[in-house]
Design a protein around this motif. Sequence first.
Motif, PDB file in Angstrom:
ATOM      1  N   SER A 104       0.816  -1.211   0.000  1.00 21.17           N
ATOM      2  CA  SER A 104       0.000   0.000   0.000  1.00 21.17           C
ATOM      3  C   SER A 104       0.853   1.266   0.000  1.00 21.17           C
ATOM      4  O   SER A 104       1.869   1.353   0.689  1.00 21.17           O
ATOM      5  N   SER A 105       0.405   2.203  -0.842  1.00 16.94           N
ATOM      6  CA  SER A 105       1.001   3.542  -0.891  1.00 16.94           C
ATOM      7  C   SER A 105      -0.054   4.468  -1.470  1.00 16.94           C
ATOM      8  O   SER A 105      -0.991   4.009  -2.144  1.00 16.94           O
ATOM      9  N   PRO A 106       0.060   5.762  -1.252  1.00 18.53           N
ATOM     10  CA  PRO A 106      -0.962   6.682  -1.789  1.00 18.53           C
ATOM     11  C   PRO A 106      -1.110   6.577  -3.301  1.00 18.53           C
ATOM     12  O   PRO A 106      -2.231   6.571  -3.823  1.00 18.53           O
ATOM     13  N   THR A 107       0.009   6.505  -4.020  1.00 20.56           N
ATOM     14  CA  THR A 107      -0.079   6.442  -5.486  1.00 20.56           C
ATOM     15  C   THR A 107      -0.664   5.115  -5.948  1.00 20.56           C
ATOM     16  O   THR A 107      -1.440   5.074  -6.912  1.00 20.56           O
ATOM     17  N   LEU A 108      -0.313   4.020  -5.251  1.00 19.29           N
ATOM     18  CA  LEU A 108      -0.870   2.717  -5.622  1.00 19.29           C
ATOM     19  C   LEU A 108      -2.366   2.677  -5.339  1.00 19.29           C
ATOM     20  O   LEU A 108      -3.148   2.172  -6.160  1.00 19.29           O
TER      21      LEU A 108
END
Length: 510
Positions: A104-108
């Motif tokens: 998980s990441s903001p861009t993903l």
Amino acid sequence: MVAVLAQRVASLSLRRRLQVGGLVVLVLALVLAFLYVRSETADPEIRNHVMLNLRELEKLDAEWDANILRAHIGRAPAAPQLTTGLPRMRDLVTRLGEAVPEASSPTLDAAYIQLRDAIQRKELLAGQFARHNPPLREALLFLPPAVADLKTELGGIEGALVPAQIVVRLDASLNALLTEILRYNGASSPVLAARIEEILGDIAAQQIAFSPAVVEKMGALIKAARTILEKRPLENRLEAQIAATATGAALDRLGREFDRSFDTVLLERERYRSFLFVYSSLLLVLLVYAAVRLRRSYRIIGEVNHRLQAANENLEHRVAERTAELESQSKQLERLAQHDSLTGLINYRQLTRLLERALARANRRDSVVVIMFIDLDGFKAVNDTWGHATGDLVLQMVARRVEAKLRAEDALARLGGDEFVIMLEEVTSREGALRVAQLALDQIRSVTEADGHPVTISASIGISSARGHAGAARGSAALLAEADKAMYEAKASGKGVFLVSPSAQWRTPG
């Protein structure tokens, strides 16, 4: 700094030290758990599954676009082809959503949301496309054969019955209609639409010259052409909107972002794994240090316990000795409280206690208790002549000789001075009691020498008795008083005799 902390901890109370120790252990455990969770190895299969799902989605999306194109040119029915892969696509999107938290990441997260929304939007538009395409497809499939059929009619009898210029004009209109419809289906425009409407108007104007059957065919042709004019722009807009969803770009972006985020997660977990190794090493050193200190503490505690145990054993031994000494003293004090110190006989206090018990037993058994009050005659002369030491020796000899003639259940007490009391239980007759009194007199008179000095003593004896309930009701004091009174009467009658109290109670013979 560590030494200062150690001093501060050492200054705390045991309870506070335990609380601080527990808090430290809890913090260390939480840090260890955090590092362990953050350092867990990411499953490489997750990346493979995500990529496979993305490839399958790309394939299904491409097939979807191809089906839309086929439906556009009328080569395949729209609804079945466009809805067949929808359940699988939804399942793949759901699986991707489940795998996204692993990296998980903001861009993903944004890339996944973009893909999910694009698929949902495309699905909605494709549904609208599937509803609008069948009429257009039917019209496209109907138009070429219908034109050919009319041209056949024009070349036959129907054409022979109509003026030649009308047939030629209608044939040209049909050719132009087919050409313009094909152009319009490929790229619709208002100009082409106006041109087709003009051709359709020309065809409609020539219907009057033909038979009803041909007119009907011409009407169906015009209706199909106008359906194409109506549906093609709407379908073109839907196709443009479907293309604008950019699902392919969203799939590419999600794949790139997942790769980048997954690599970041792997690097981060490797870093935390390094932290975990260092932290575990420090904890191991701390545990070894604690074990050494604990072992030392146990050794010190063992030594202290050994010393305490030795001291405790010594204390227990001393306590046991002191307890035995106190018990011995207590027994001696108890004996002194109950016995005469000179003769070893029971004293007045113990006599009254034993007499009360004897009267209670006599009450239960209806037996007889006899009291003989003895006062020595001639004892004062012994004291005055030979001294108190000789007198004490005489008293001891009297006590031993009289006691030796009594039964085990009988009692001999010294009340003080030269006064003694005999208590007899279970006396069966008056004569038996008198024999005991005579025996006591004989034993007292047998004392003729003490400490090398000649002595002459005798005794006056008063006898009283109590039987059963009536005797017990009289009480020990009354019984002693009656015997005392009888003793004084015996002494007054001439000494050296025994006298029975008139109140004495005896068992009736027979």
